[in-house]
Design an enzyme around this catalytic site. Sequence first.
Site, PDB file in Angstrom:
ATOM      1  N   ALA A  82       0.793  -1.235   0.000  1.00  0.00           N
ATOM      2  CA  ALA A  82       0.000   0.000   0.000  1.00  0.00           C
ATOM      3  C   ALA A  82       0.834   1.298   0.000  1.00  0.00           C
ATOM      4  O   ALA A  82       0.652   2.146  -0.883  1.00  0.00           O
ATOM      5  CB  ALA A  82      -0.977  -0.037   1.177  1.00  0.00           C
ATOM      6  N   ASP A 110      -4.070  -2.591   3.925  1.00  0.00           N
ATOM      7  CA  ASP A 110      -4.278  -1.817   2.690  1.00  0.00           C
ATOM      8  C   ASP A 110      -5.295  -0.705   2.889  1.00  0.00           C
ATOM      9  O   ASP A 110      -5.266   0.310   2.206  1.00  0.00           O
ATOM     10  CB  ASP A 110      -4.715  -2.744   1.554  1.00  0.00           C
ATOM     11  N   ASN A 138      -6.591  -6.420   4.234  1.00  0.00           N
ATOM     12  CA  ASN A 138      -5.186  -6.764   3.964  1.00  0.00           C
ATOM     13  C   ASN A 138      -5.171  -8.002   3.075  1.00  0.00           C
ATOM     14  O   ASN A 138      -6.229  -8.541   2.715  1.00  0.00           O
ATOM     15  CB  ASN A 138      -4.425  -6.997   5.279  1.00  0.00           C
ATOM     16  N   LYS A 139      -3.989  -8.435   2.723  1.00  0.00           N
ATOM     17  CA  LYS A 139      -3.807  -9.563   1.802  1.00  0.00           C
ATOM     18  C   LYS A 139      -4.704 -10.742   2.151  1.00  0.00           C
ATOM     19  O   LYS A 139      -4.875 -11.075   3.323  1.00  0.00           O
ATOM     20  CB  LYS A 139      -2.325  -9.966   1.828  1.00  0.00           C
ATOM     21  N   ARG A 157      -5.266   0.260  -9.080  1.00  0.00           N
ATOM     22  CA  ARG A 157      -5.675  -0.785  -8.118  1.00  0.00           C
ATOM     23  C   ARG A 157      -6.662  -0.147  -7.133  1.00  0.00           C
ATOM     24  O   ARG A 157      -6.472   0.995  -6.716  1.00  0.00           O
ATOM     25  CB  ARG A 157      -4.464  -1.363  -7.350  1.00  0.00           C
ATOM     26  N   GLN A 169       4.131 -13.325  -2.102  1.00  0.00           N
ATOM     27  CA  GLN A 169       4.933 -12.199  -1.594  1.00  0.00           C
ATOM     28  C   GLN A 169       5.726 -12.592  -0.351  1.00  0.00           C
ATOM     29  O   GLN A 169       6.788 -12.034  -0.082  1.00  0.00           O
ATOM     30  CB  GLN A 169       4.021 -11.009  -1.262  1.00  0.00           C
TER      31      GLN A 169
HETATM   32  O1  MRU Z   1      -1.222  -7.220  -3.387  1.00  0.00           O
HETATM   33  P1  MRU Z   1      -0.138  -6.552  -2.593  1.00  0.00           P
HETATM   34  O2  MRU Z   1       1.153  -7.287  -2.609  1.00  0.00           O
HETATM   35  O3  MRU Z   1       0.007  -5.089  -2.968  1.00  0.00           O
HETATM   36  O4  MRU Z   1      -0.679  -6.590  -1.099  1.00  0.00           O
HETATM   37  C1  MRU Z   1       0.113  -6.052  -0.090  1.00  0.00           C
HETATM   38  C2  MRU Z   1      -0.466  -6.220   1.262  1.00  0.00           C
HETATM   39  O5  MRU Z   1      -1.531  -6.752   1.446  1.00  0.00           O
HETATM   40  C3  MRU Z   1       0.308  -5.596   2.384  1.00  0.00           C
HETATM   41  O6  MRU Z   1       0.119  -6.316   3.561  1.00  0.00           O
HETATM   42  C4  MRU Z   1      -0.183  -4.161   2.602  1.00  0.00           C
HETATM   43  O7  MRU Z   1      -0.217  -3.465   1.389  1.00  0.00           O
HETATM   44  C5  MRU Z   1       0.672  -3.439   3.553  1.00  0.00           C
HETATM   45  S1  MRU Z   1       2.304  -3.146   2.907  1.00  0.00           S
HETATM   46  C6  MRU Z   1       3.144  -2.263   4.080  1.00  0.00           C
END
Ligand code: MRU
Length: 323
Positions: free
Chosen positions: A48, A220, A230-231, A80, A179
């Site tokens: 994010a 996010d 979040n993810k 996004r 990730q």
């Molecule tokens: O799809 P992504 O890799 O952008 O998702 C990222 C996440 O869900 C992270 O946990 C979130 O953005 C926080 S990053 C400091």
Amino acid sequence: MAVVPMVWAGDRLRLLDQRRLPLEEAWLELTSASEVADAIREMAVRGAPAIGVAAAYGMALAAFHGENRQVADAILRSSRPTAVNLFWALDRIGLVKEWSGNEILAEAMRIESEDREANLAIGRHGAELLRPGTRILTVCNTGSLATAGHGTALGVIRTGHEKGVLSHVYACETRPRQQGLRLTAWELTKDGIPFSAIADGAAGYLMRLGKVDAVIAGADRIAANGDTANKIGTYTLAVLARAHGIPFYIAAPMSTVDLAIKDGSQIPIEERSAEELTIIDGHCVAPSGCPVYNPAFDVTPAELISAIITEKGVALPPFQFPP
Ligand code: MRU
């Protein structure tokens, strides 16, 4: 050398292509807002806060190259939907009156350095919650790659390691984009932080075995009541943590808090392509035409969150954020 996800290079944005990590450290050279939007959409840059910083630099590129301001802003906004930092950064850029490259660039650089400072503060506040010997489970990548530097949940882990209170990290693989396995494992290896990567499905078993003292995730978008997107898989971890009596922490800068959104039901959740799931290492591993549902994020209700760590300190339930 410290990991950074992007570097302003005078007339272009150099961006570390996270899709190719850890096998290759390849840098993209971006010169327009639409190239930055593509890099965000295709996840060459992700996380994010990093998305927000990249979008701000995308606006600087647009201003330097005489692009139409509204068009550039709209292209970046459509890249996004879930991480509010994208819209927050573009709103901040929108407050810069003059459409001048130097002015927009200066604001983009401020956004970047403020995020780095915020992460260091999050690390300090979060590490206070950890007792010596803590074993942390985390998800996705929330480190230097996902921010302007240091990281949010991974920032707490980093600071905890520096202070000597952390004994081990379990990094969830984080299917489908991995990730955790690709990026968090890469950052932890570089920093010499003891960790094991685990399959996402192993989290509950580890908790049951008593191997996890705390779960820390990033965010996010955090709604005004503390519900947190979040993810995908984060909600599952929060439920498991509650079932095992383990604290579940969210670490994020205030730029991730969206006070315009009352609760998590209003957070837009991105759905991504079927191929993210079905194609592994260039090969389709599912039967042809396999129907897929691939939400990229989930929402953890505030009642499952033990504390939200921001640069302002540690917020406890019921969550209330300053306007
Ligand atoms: O799809 P992504 O890799 O952008 O998702 C990222 C996440 O869900 C992270 O946990 C979130 O953005 C926080 S990053 C400091």
